[in-house]
Design a protein around this motif. Structure first.
Motif, PDB file in Angstrom:
ATOM      1  N   ARG A 167      20.161 -32.947  28.690  1.00 35.80           N
ATOM      2  CA  ARG A 167      21.332 -33.689  28.210  1.00 35.80           C
ATOM      3  C   ARG A 167      21.416 -35.099  28.794  1.00 35.80           C
ATOM      4  NH1 ARG A 167      26.336 -29.324  28.776  1.00 35.80           N
ATOM      5  NH2 ARG A 167      25.847 -28.054  26.926  1.00 35.80           N
ATOM      6  N   GLY A 168      20.472 -35.447  29.644  1.00 36.50           N
ATOM      7  CA  GLY A 168      20.531 -36.753  30.283  1.00 36.50           C
ATOM      8  C   GLY A 168      21.567 -36.835  31.390  1.00 36.50           C
ATOM      9  N   GLU A 169      21.919 -35.685  31.995  1.00 40.08           N
ATOM     10  CA  GLU A 169      22.949 -35.630  33.030  1.00 40.08           C
ATOM     11  C   GLU A 169      22.400 -35.193  34.388  1.00 40.08           C
ATOM     12  OE1 GLU A 169      25.737 -32.892  31.387  1.00 40.08           O
ATOM     13  OE2 GLU A 169      26.553 -34.320  29.921  1.00 40.08           O
ATOM     14  N   ALA A 170      21.094 -35.316  34.573  1.00 35.51           N
ATOM     15  CA  ALA A 170      20.485 -34.842  35.812  1.00 35.51           C
ATOM     16  C   ALA A 170      21.029 -35.567  37.037  1.00 35.51           C
ATOM     17  CB  ALA A 170      18.969 -35.009  35.750  1.00 35.51           C
ATOM     18  N   GLY A 171      21.508 -36.788  36.863  1.00 33.35           N
ATOM     19  CA  GLY A 171      22.016 -37.569  37.987  1.00 33.35           C
ATOM     20  C   GLY A 171      23.279 -37.001  38.604  1.00 33.35           C
ATOM     21  N   ILE A 216      14.913 -12.375  31.842  1.00 33.80           N
ATOM     22  CA  ILE A 216      14.362 -13.019  33.032  1.00 33.80           C
ATOM     23  C   ILE A 216      13.485 -12.059  33.835  1.00 33.80           C
ATOM     24  CG2 ILE A 216      14.954 -14.156  35.209  1.00 33.80           C
ATOM     25  CD1 ILE A 216      17.388 -15.326  33.818  1.00 33.80           C
ATOM     26  N   TYR A 217      13.986 -10.864  34.138  1.00 34.73           N
ATOM     27  CA  TYR A 217      13.203  -9.925  34.936  1.00 34.73           C
ATOM     28  C   TYR A 217      12.062  -9.302  34.132  1.00 34.73           C
ATOM     29  CZ  TYR A 217      14.836  -9.251  39.708  1.00 34.73           C
ATOM     30  OH  TYR A 217      15.068  -9.393  41.051  1.00 34.73           O
ATOM     31  N   ARG A 218      12.407  -8.668  33.009  1.00 34.69           N
ATOM     32  CA  ARG A 218      11.378  -7.932  32.272  1.00 34.69           C
ATOM     33  C   ARG A 218      10.409  -8.862  31.538  1.00 34.69           C
ATOM     34  NH1 ARG A 218      13.113  -4.559  27.125  1.00 34.69           N
ATOM     35  NH2 ARG A 218      13.086  -6.716  26.323  1.00 34.69           N
ATOM     36  N   ASP A 219      10.950  -9.831  30.765  1.00 35.68           N
ATOM     37  CA  ASP A 219      10.107 -10.668  29.906  1.00 35.68           C
ATOM     38  C   ASP A 219       9.702 -11.989  30.548  1.00 35.68           C
ATOM     39  OD1 ASP A 219      10.381  -8.640  28.054  1.00 35.68           O
ATOM     40  OD2 ASP A 219      12.042  -9.624  27.007  1.00 35.68           O
ATOM     41  N   ASN A 220      10.321 -12.344  31.682  1.00 39.11           N
ATOM     42  CA  ASN A 220       9.952 -13.546  32.448  1.00 39.11           C
ATOM     43  C   ASN A 220      10.010 -14.811  31.595  1.00 39.11           C
ATOM     44  OD1 ASN A 220       9.319 -14.615  34.950  1.00 39.11           O
ATOM     45  ND2 ASN A 220       7.108 -14.449  34.668  1.00 39.11           N
ATOM     46  N   LEU A 221      11.058 -14.914  30.777  1.00 37.97           N
ATOM     47  CA  LEU A 221      11.156 -16.024  29.830  1.00 37.97           C
ATOM     48  C   LEU A 221      11.632 -17.331  30.448  1.00 37.97           C
ATOM     49  CD1 LEU A 221      12.723 -14.225  26.719  1.00 37.97           C
ATOM     50  CD2 LEU A 221      10.310 -14.769  27.154  1.00 37.97           C
ATOM     51  N   LEU A 222      12.232 -17.271  31.629  1.00 40.41           N
ATOM     52  CA  LEU A 222      12.778 -18.491  32.216  1.00 40.41           C
ATOM     53  C   LEU A 222      11.682 -19.503  32.541  1.00 40.41           C
ATOM     54  CD1 LEU A 222      15.331 -19.958  33.121  1.00 40.41           C
ATOM     55  CD2 LEU A 222      15.117 -18.835  35.351  1.00 40.41           C
ATOM     56  N   VAL A 223      10.482 -19.017  32.817  1.00 44.32           N
ATOM     57  CA  VAL A 223       9.395 -19.942  33.175  1.00 44.32           C
ATOM     58  C   VAL A 223       8.526 -20.289  31.971  1.00 44.32           C
ATOM     59  CG1 VAL A 223       9.338 -19.267  35.590  1.00 44.32           C
ATOM     60  CG2 VAL A 223       7.955 -17.997  33.931  1.00 44.32           C
ATOM     61  N   VAL A 224       8.903 -19.794  30.810  1.00 44.24           N
ATOM     62  CA  VAL A 224       8.198 -20.169  29.578  1.00 44.24           C
ATOM     63  C   VAL A 224       8.961 -21.334  28.943  1.00 44.24           C
ATOM     64  CG1 VAL A 224       7.450 -19.432  27.292  1.00 44.24           C
ATOM     65  CG2 VAL A 224       7.408 -17.801  29.207  1.00 44.24           C
ATOM     66  N   PRO A 225       8.377 -22.526  28.840  1.00 41.62           N
ATOM     67  CA  PRO A 225       9.098 -23.664  28.259  1.00 41.62           C
ATOM     68  C   PRO A 225       9.668 -23.315  26.890  1.00 41.62           C
ATOM     69  CG  PRO A 225       7.054 -24.412  29.248  1.00 41.62           C
ATOM     70  CD  PRO A 225       7.016 -22.906  29.283  1.00 41.62           C
ATOM     71  N   GLY A 226      10.987 -23.395  26.759  1.00 43.53           N
ATOM     72  CA  GLY A 226      11.643 -23.044  25.514  1.00 43.53           C
ATOM     73  C   GLY A 226      11.726 -21.554  25.258  1.00 43.53           C
ATOM     74  N   GLY A 227      11.353 -20.744  26.225  1.00 41.45           N
ATOM     75  CA  GLY A 227      11.354 -19.293  26.041  1.00 41.45           C
ATOM     76  C   GLY A 227      12.745 -18.709  25.908  1.00 41.45           C
ATOM     77  N   MET A 228      13.730 -19.398  26.455  1.00 45.44           N
ATOM     78  CA  MET A 228      15.111 -18.980  26.303  1.00 45.44           C
ATOM     79  C   MET A 228      15.992 -20.220  26.241  1.00 45.44           C
ATOM     80  SD  MET A 228      15.855 -17.466  30.146  1.00 45.44           S
ATOM     81  CE  MET A 228      17.596 -17.193  29.810  1.00 45.44           C
ATOM     82  N   CYS A 236      19.970 -21.983  26.890  1.00 41.95           N
ATOM     83  CA  CYS A 236      21.209 -21.901  27.655  1.00 41.95           C
ATOM     84  C   CYS A 236      22.138 -22.973  27.099  1.00 41.95           C
ATOM     85  CB  CYS A 236      20.949 -22.120  29.141  1.00 41.95           C
ATOM     86  SG  CYS A 236      22.398 -21.973  30.185  1.00 41.95           S
ATOM     87  N   LEU A 237      23.308 -22.566  26.663  1.00 42.31           N
ATOM     88  CA  LEU A 237      24.260 -23.474  26.020  1.00 42.31           C
ATOM     89  C   LEU A 237      23.612 -24.196  24.843  1.00 42.31           C
ATOM     90  CD1 LEU A 237      25.978 -24.941  29.217  1.00 42.31           C
ATOM     91  CD2 LEU A 237      26.872 -23.185  27.677  1.00 42.31           C
ATOM     92  N   GLY A 238      22.738 -23.475  24.151  1.00 40.39           N
ATOM     93  CA  GLY A 238      22.071 -24.035  22.982  1.00 40.39           C
ATOM     94  C   GLY A 238      20.903 -24.952  23.289  1.00 40.39           C
ATOM     95  N   VAL A 239      20.568 -25.121  24.566  1.00 40.37           N
ATOM     96  CA  VAL A 239      19.493 -26.020  24.976  1.00 40.37           C
ATOM     97  C   VAL A 239      18.271 -25.203  25.369  1.00 40.37           C
ATOM     98  CG1 VAL A 239      18.785 -27.781  26.632  1.00 40.37           C
ATOM     99  CG2 VAL A 239      21.151 -27.727  25.796  1.00 40.37           C
ATOM    100  N   PRO A 240      17.084 -25.454  24.789  1.00 42.77           N
ATOM    101  CA  PRO A 240      15.876 -24.771  25.247  1.00 42.77           C
ATOM    102  C   PRO A 240      15.597 -25.115  26.712  1.00 42.77           C
ATOM    103  CG  PRO A 240      15.512 -25.840  23.124  1.00 42.77           C
ATOM    104  CD  PRO A 240      16.830 -26.346  23.638  1.00 42.77           C
TER     105      PRO A 240
END
Length: 601
Positions: free
Chosen positions: A347-351, A452-464, A466-470
């Motif tokens: 979102r450009g809000e990392a700062g 996250i635990y079973r499918d380990n999707l958090l470390v797959v770019p775009g795998g899940m 959050c708030l509509g953001v890959p």
């Protein structure tokens, strides 16, 4: 311990007709060893039917794996019989050699058999060594199962260890010399007292570990002065009162895990990380999460990120009048904080976040340790049935799961002390916190375990999303301080280390001595444990361990040494309710607030 160690009078009673008793014990142990051998070879079809968690099915497949290679099984059984007979012979004929396996085990400390009678009274010494020998062979067998995939192999090892731990003679009143001595000395009063404890615990629906009447949240735990300055349905935001003449410009916002209560970081004054951080000149805020009930039926990760973390970050920025904040995420809150950082990056809000610190947190579950044993379709189906009538998971069920990871320390030792020895509960703040369980939203919990635990999707770019953001963790460039616990059974250190490979930007990893709790809650004043650091972060955790340098004591000073230069200039202390937005964020109530005081009945 001295009160339950057999005295000379008791030992003399136990040693009456020693020869006959020894013959009886050796006969019993010989029969027991034979029963264990027969159990090993039992037809898998004779085992119990599949249980809801699928553990019996795993047991059947483990037995099948053993039976599929008769030569290997016979070799293992042959060595076991040889060592068992040698151990038996060493007691019948003093001076004869003991098995090499027993000699190795003798050098290992085992709190279950710390009492003198386990070593000095021949019958109990034989029982102890025979058990350790058998247990050693069981665990060896569990690591050599052909035909099982890695997940099922781990499940089998976990299940067999639970069985081996449960069968320790220390867990049986008639086989434990300390219990026998206490029973003789008290005329059985210890057993009656233990029965009272057992009935009380059954009524409460959980095993008590400490005197829970000795503590009260806000009275002698969670007592650092502060105020609740914001709340919504999912959290209360606590701002702590300053204790220094000036403070760092950038405030600190702590996100504890919502599967526990935040005051693990604010126990007694001597152990409180929160109090210590305030004393370092930081303006400290903490999210105190709502104990889940029907009102949080719709809560997911989006809720914890949006209504929780992002809302808290913006609120703290507004209160303090700063562009950014430092953040800490502990355990599952650290996992979620990683997702929140990726959302802000997109979102450009990392700062808005100056730095992120992770306490024993995981994002990559490929080596998540023994907890992975519980995450499969059978467990998820069971979870669905458990939460079909209510939209949250009872925190006591989760507490049992965590305790099983260290069953000897967190289950069986209390069975012996509370129920057999009838000891009064010892007041211990950490155990009080551990027993103060929290419910979690069922919808969030299931998605967390699946995605996250079973499918380990958090470390797959775009795998899940959050708030509509890959979510793409590789985009996160926020400076990160990552802490892992050397003996952590919940978030293994090598798993926490993987955070270093998924973020970009400045990173520091610290390997702390001890585990998931004591590795974090280790104030400098205690002068306990140690930590390891390195100026480089190799790809492999083992390479980090090989090159890291050790420092004695707490890692907290290393953390503030890393954080302070990133914290801006010194400014006037900020008093809760009187910051830049004093009219908007008034004091709602004193810390620790209402949410943390809600207990499961």
């Amino acid at each position: 311990m001295a009160a339950i160690t057999p005295d000379q009078k008791t030992i003399s009673v136990l040693d009456t007709e020693a020869v006959e008793r020894m013959q009886k014990w050796t006969e019993l142990m010989g029969r027991g060893q034979q029963m264990m051998l027969e159990f090993w070879s039992r037809d898998p079809e004779m085992l119990p039917a599949a249980d809801p968690l699928g553990l019996a099915a795993t047991w059947q497949r483990a037995m099948g794996a053993w039976m599929s290679d008769p030569a290997k099984l016979m070799e293992l059984q042959g060595r076991y019989v040889s060592d068992a007979m040698a151990l038996w012979q060493s007691f019948l004929v003093p001076g004869s050699a003991k098995p090499e396996a027993i000699e190795k085990l003798a050098t290992q400390k085992d709190k279950r058999f710390a009492g003198e009678a386990w070593h000095e009274t021949p019958a109990f010494d034989f029982m102890r060594q025979s058990y350790l020998l058998t247990a050693n062979y069981w665990m060896e067998a569990s690591h050599d199962l052909d035909g099982l995939d890695a997940r099922e192999q781990a499940r089998a090892q976990f299940l067999i260890k639970q069985f081996v731990d449960a069968m320790s003679p220390s867990n049986f009143a008639a086989l434990n010399p300390e219990v026998l001595t206490a029973t003789v000395a008290s005329g059985g009063a210890n057993l009656m007292k233990g029965l009272e404890h057992l009935l009380e615990d059954l009524k409460a629906g959980r095993m008590k570990m400490t005197d829970e009447n000795a503590f009260e949240v806000g009275r002698n735990v969670a007592i650092t002065p502060g105020s609740v300055v914001f709340e919504n349905r999912i959290m209360q935001l606590i701002q702590y009162a300053p204790t220094t003449d000036s403070v760092h410009e950038t405030p600190l916002l702590i996100f504890p895990p919502w599967i526990n209560k935040f005051y693990i970081l604010d126990l007694t004054a001597e152990k409180s990380f929160i109090r210590w951080a305030v004393e370092q000149g930081l303006t400290v805020f903490v999210a105190s999460w709502k104990n889940a009930d029907e009102s949080l039926a719709d809560v997911t990760m989006d809720s914890y990120v949006g209504e929780g973390m992002l809302t808290a970050i913006d609120t703290v920025r507004e209160i303090c009048g700063t562009e950014s904040v430092h953040t800490i995420g502990y355990c599952v809150a650290g996992t979620t904080l990683a997702a929140a950082l990726a959302v802000m990056e997109a979102r450009g809000e990392a700062g808005k976040v100056k730095s992120a610190t992770f306490f024993t947190a995981q994002v990559d579950m490929s080596e998540c340790g023994e907890l992975g044993v519980f995450i499969d379709d059978a467990v998820l189906d069971t979870l669905g049935r458990m939460t079909a009538e209510k939209p949250y998971l009872d925190g006591r069920n989760m507490a049992v799961t965590f305790n099983m990871l260290r069953s000897n320390d967190l289950i069986w030792s209390y069975v012996v002390n509370n129920y057999m020895l009838g000891k009064d509960y010892f007041p211990f703040d950490l155990l009080y916190w551990n027993s103060d369980a929290t419910n979690v939203p069922a919808l969030w919990h299931r998605r967390y375990l699946e995605d996250i635990y079973r499918d380990n999707l958090l470390v797959v770019p775009g795998g899940m999303t959050c708030l509509g953001v890959p979510v793409d963790l590789s985009t996160v460039s926020t400076p990160s301080y990552i802490q892992g616990g050397k003996e952590d059974h919940i978030a293994p250190a090598r798993s926490a280390y993987k955070l270093t490979q998924h973020f970009t930007g400045d990173k520091r990893y610290v390997l702390a001595g001890s585990g998931h709790i004591a590795g974090v809650v280790n104030p400098p004043s205690a002068n306990k444990y140690q930590y390891w650091t390195s100026e480089t972060l190799p790809e492999r955790f083992d390479d980090f361990v090989a090159t890291a340098s050790e420092t004695k004591g707490s890692w907290w000073p290393d953390w503030i040494g890393w954080l302070a230069p990133r914290s801006g200039k010194k400014v006037k202390p900020r008093v809760p309710g009187s910051g830049k937005a004093r009219g908007k964020y008034k004091v709602i109530e004193p810390a620790p607030g209402r949410y943390v005081k809600e207990r499961i009945s």
